[in-house]
Design a protein around this motif. Structure first.
Motif, mmCIF file in Angstrom:
data_model
loop_
_atom_site.group_PDB
_atom_site.id
_atom_site.type_symbol
_atom_site.label_atom_id
_atom_site.label_comp_id
_atom_site.label_asym_id
_atom_site.label_seq_id
_atom_site.Cartn_x
_atom_site.Cartn_y
_atom_site.Cartn_z
ATOM 1 N N ALA A 1 0.584 -1.265 -0.300
ATOM 2 C CA ALA A 1 -0.252 -0.215 -0.539
ATOM 3 C C ALA A 1 0.747 1.325 0.200
ATOM 4 N N ALA A 2 2.074 1.025 -0.033
ATOM 5 C CA ALA A 2 2.797 2.219 0.757
ATOM 6 C C ALA A 2 4.422 2.288 0.364
ATOM 7 N N VAL A 3 4.880 3.116 -0.391
ATOM 8 C CA VAL A 3 6.145 3.113 -0.439
ATOM 9 C C VAL A 3 6.850 3.910 0.399
ATOM 10 N N GLN A 4 8.279 4.238 0.829
ATOM 11 C CA GLN A 4 8.585 5.172 1.458
ATOM 12 C C GLN A 4 10.117 5.644 1.082
ATOM 13 N N ASN A 5 10.737 6.593 1.113
ATOM 14 C CA ASN A 5 12.340 6.093 0.420
ATOM 15 C C ASN A 5 12.328 7.849 0.054
ATOM 16 N N PRO A 6 13.493 8.884 -0.008
ATOM 17 C CA PRO A 6 13.813 9.816 -0.136
ATOM 18 C C PRO A 6 13.482 10.804 -1.009
ATOM 19 N N LEU A 7 13.390 12.306 -0.588
ATOM 20 C CA LEU A 7 12.494 12.830 -2.177
ATOM 21 C C LEU A 7 12.578 14.308 -2.061
ATOM 22 N N SER A 8 13.430 15.225 -1.941
ATOM 23 C CA SER A 8 13.400 16.448 -1.609
ATOM 24 C C SER A 8 13.213 17.104 -2.874
ATOM 25 N N VAL A 9 12.091 18.909 -2.501
ATOM 26 C CA VAL A 9 12.708 19.057 -3.389
ATOM 27 C C VAL A 9 13.777 19.099 -4.737
ATOM 28 N N GLY A 10 13.794 19.201 -6.403
ATOM 29 C CA GLY A 10 14.498 19.589 -7.049
ATOM 30 C C GLY A 10 14.958 18.173 -7.057
ATOM 31 N N ARG A 11 14.624 17.321 -6.509
ATOM 32 C CA ARG A 11 15.525 15.740 -7.031
ATOM 33 C C ARG A 11 14.536 14.592 -8.251
ATOM 34 N N SER A 12 14.853 14.337 -8.973
ATOM 35 C CA SER A 12 14.393 13.450 -9.783
ATOM 36 C C SER A 12 14.733 11.293 -10.272
ATOM 37 N N ASP A 13 15.540 11.462 -8.481
ATOM 38 C CA ASP A 13 15.755 10.040 -8.887
ATOM 39 C C ASP A 13 14.467 9.509 -8.881
ATOM 40 N N GLN A 14 13.571 9.661 -7.889
ATOM 41 C CA GLN A 14 12.204 9.202 -8.159
ATOM 42 C C GLN A 14 10.888 9.374 -8.690
ATOM 43 N N ASP A 15 11.337 9.086 -10.047
ATOM 44 C CA ASP A 15 9.990 10.069 -10.916
ATOM 45 C C ASP A 15 9.433 9.118 -11.624
ATOM 46 N N LEU A 16 10.089 7.383 -12.049
ATOM 47 C CA LEU A 16 9.188 6.652 -11.717
ATOM 48 C C LEU A 16 8.244 6.143 -11.230
ATOM 49 N N ILE A 17 9.156 5.972 -10.075
ATOM 50 C CA ILE A 17 8.708 5.412 -9.044
ATOM 51 C C ILE A 17 7.166 5.114 -8.450
ATOM 52 N N ILE A 18 7.492 7.158 -8.465
ATOM 53 C CA ILE A 18 6.639 8.032 -8.583
ATOM 54 C C ILE A 18 5.198 7.913 -8.958
ATOM 55 N N GLU A 19 5.880 7.951 -10.453
ATOM 56 C CA GLU A 19 4.655 7.424 -11.222
ATOM 57 C C GLU A 19 3.932 6.233 -10.931
ATOM 58 N N LEU A 20 4.768 5.079 -10.353
ATOM 59 C CA LEU A 20 4.116 3.807 -10.876
ATOM 60 C C LEU A 20 3.502 3.702 -9.024
ATOM 61 N N GLU B 1 1.313 6.279 -8.427
ATOM 62 C CA GLU B 1 0.310 6.609 -8.997
ATOM 63 C C GLU B 1 -1.158 5.583 -10.317
ATOM 64 N N GLN B 2 -0.219 5.208 -10.734
ATOM 65 C CA GLN B 2 -0.634 3.727 -11.012
ATOM 66 C C GLN B 2 -1.664 2.987 -10.581
ATOM 67 N N GLU B 3 -0.420 2.393 -10.043
ATOM 68 C CA GLU B 3 -0.591 1.592 -8.494
ATOM 69 C C GLU B 3 -1.682 1.990 -7.619
ATOM 70 N N GLY B 4 -1.852 2.994 -7.279
ATOM 71 C CA GLY B 4 -2.989 3.783 -6.183
ATOM 72 C C GLY B 4 -2.367 3.388 -4.975
ATOM 73 N N ILE B 5 -0.932 3.224 -4.821
ATOM 74 C CA ILE B 5 -0.124 3.692 -3.473
ATOM 75 C C ILE B 5 0.363 5.069 -2.882
ATOM 76 N N ALA B 6 0.386 4.796 -1.349
ATOM 77 C CA ALA B 6 0.844 6.210 -1.645
ATOM 78 C C ALA B 6 2.837 5.823 -1.847
ATOM 79 N N PHE B 7 3.027 7.944 -1.811
ATOM 80 C CA PHE B 7 4.558 7.257 -2.044
ATOM 81 C C PHE B 7 4.911 8.348 -0.738
ATOM 82 N N LEU B 8 5.302 7.841 0.226
ATOM 83 C CA LEU B 8 5.953 8.779 1.860
ATOM 84 C C LEU B 8 7.356 8.880 1.301
ATOM 85 N N ALA B 9 7.577 10.067 1.577
ATOM 86 C CA ALA B 9 8.924 10.681 0.812
ATOM 87 C C ALA B 9 9.276 11.287 2.342
ATOM 88 N N HIS B 10 10.700 10.968 2.733
ATOM 89 C CA HIS B 10 11.236 10.954 3.993
ATOM 90 C C HIS B 10 12.155 11.719 3.484
#
Length: 288
Positions: free
Chosen positions: A180-199, A201-210
């Motif tokens: 139901a959720a993935v928790q990865n590091p994410l801050s403004v200007g960081r783009s390495d999580q783009d594909l994970i965020i897209e997935l 959204e597609q799967e309807g799961i939460a992205f907890l940005a630590h």
């Protein structure tokens, strides 16, 4: 209330509903932490500010294994005698502190024992969101998630998630278990999580940005960023509030979980959910 703010006030984690900005408890439990009583006050102030997602881990402690579970006990103490209805408690298993190191243990038997110990420390009958702290390369990810699925079927956890994963690991996790959720590091200007965020959204799961401010070594950058400062001045808030608001605006899947050791800060961070960024604010994030 401005249209759009209502949608951003709450976000979903599986069948659960939580505030769009949560609280991460690492800062009050690991190296550099404040005294116990201050940590308790920080948890209380987070809930008072409307943060209904509190994220911790059994490995949030100092380097000694004798302290294992410190962060969970701290959260339990902070929530004691506070109406807890609607507060989503998230914790993690699969990692321990030993001799100053973070050691991965993703074996099914360890996760079962760790979950039951977390339940006792958190004083709960079922953990709202139980997460694999990090995949253990010595254990197939599917085996670790299989144990967590069993815990869910036993009613010991409500939802399950994975942390610090690659895109390939998340795809494997989604194929193996009801994540139901993935928790990865994410801050403004960081783009390495783009594909994970897209997935997500597609799967309807939460992205907890630590680490939404980039982590302890990079947090000062947020305060000195001229773009953030300009937007902050226009809204009468801090650059850190703008950074959180930018994360919220980036995707409806994202739930930032900033941490702090200052009891006054959660109220400041929570107000990010009430900000509506215009074109200048959207420009803070490439492609926003």
């Amino acid at each position: 209330m401005v249209e759009g703010r209502r949608d951003r006030a709450l976000r979903r984690i599986g069948a659960l509903e939580a505030s769009s900005v949560g609280f991460g408890a690492a800062r009050i439990a690991i190296e550099g932490r404040p005294p116990w009583n201050t940590g308790v006050e920080v948890v209380k102030s987070a809930v008072a500010a409307g943060m209904t997602l509190i994220d911790t881990a059994d490995a949030y402690c100092l380097e000694s294994t004798a302290e294992h579970g410190y962060g969970e006990r701290l959260v339990a103490a902070g929530l004691r005698n506070i109406p807890g209805e609607g507060v989503v408690i998230a914790t993690k298993g699969g990692e321990i502190r030993k001799d100053g190191l973070w050691k991965l243990i993703g074996r099914p038997e360890h996760l079962r024992e760790a979950c039951e110990a977390s339940l006792r420390r958190l004083e709960m009958d079922a953990i709202d969101l139980y997460q694999l702290h990090r995949p253990d390369p010595a254990v197939p990810l599917e085996e670790s998630l299989g144990a967590m699925t069993e815990l869910r079927e036993r009613g010991l956890i409500r939802e399950m998630g994975v942390c610090n994963v690659t895109l390939e690991e998340l795809e494997r996790a989604l194929s193996a278990a009801p994540v139901a959720a993935v928790q990865n590091p994410l801050s403004v200007g960081r783009s390495d999580q783009d594909l994970i965020i897209e997935l997500c959204e597609q799967e309807g799961i939460a992205f907890l940005a630590h680490s939404p401010f980039g982590g302890p070594g990079d947090a000062a950058r947020i305060g000195m960023d001229r773009r953030l400062a300009r937007a902050a001045g226009a809204h009468g808030v801090s650059p850190y509030d703008i950074a959180l608001a930018a994360l919220l605006a980036r995707s409806p899947a994202i739930i930032p979980i900033p941490g702090t050791a200052n009891p006054a800060r959660p109220a400041q961070h929570a107000r990010a959910s009430r900000l509506t960024l215009g074109a200048a604010g959207r420009a803070l994030w490439p492609g926003l």
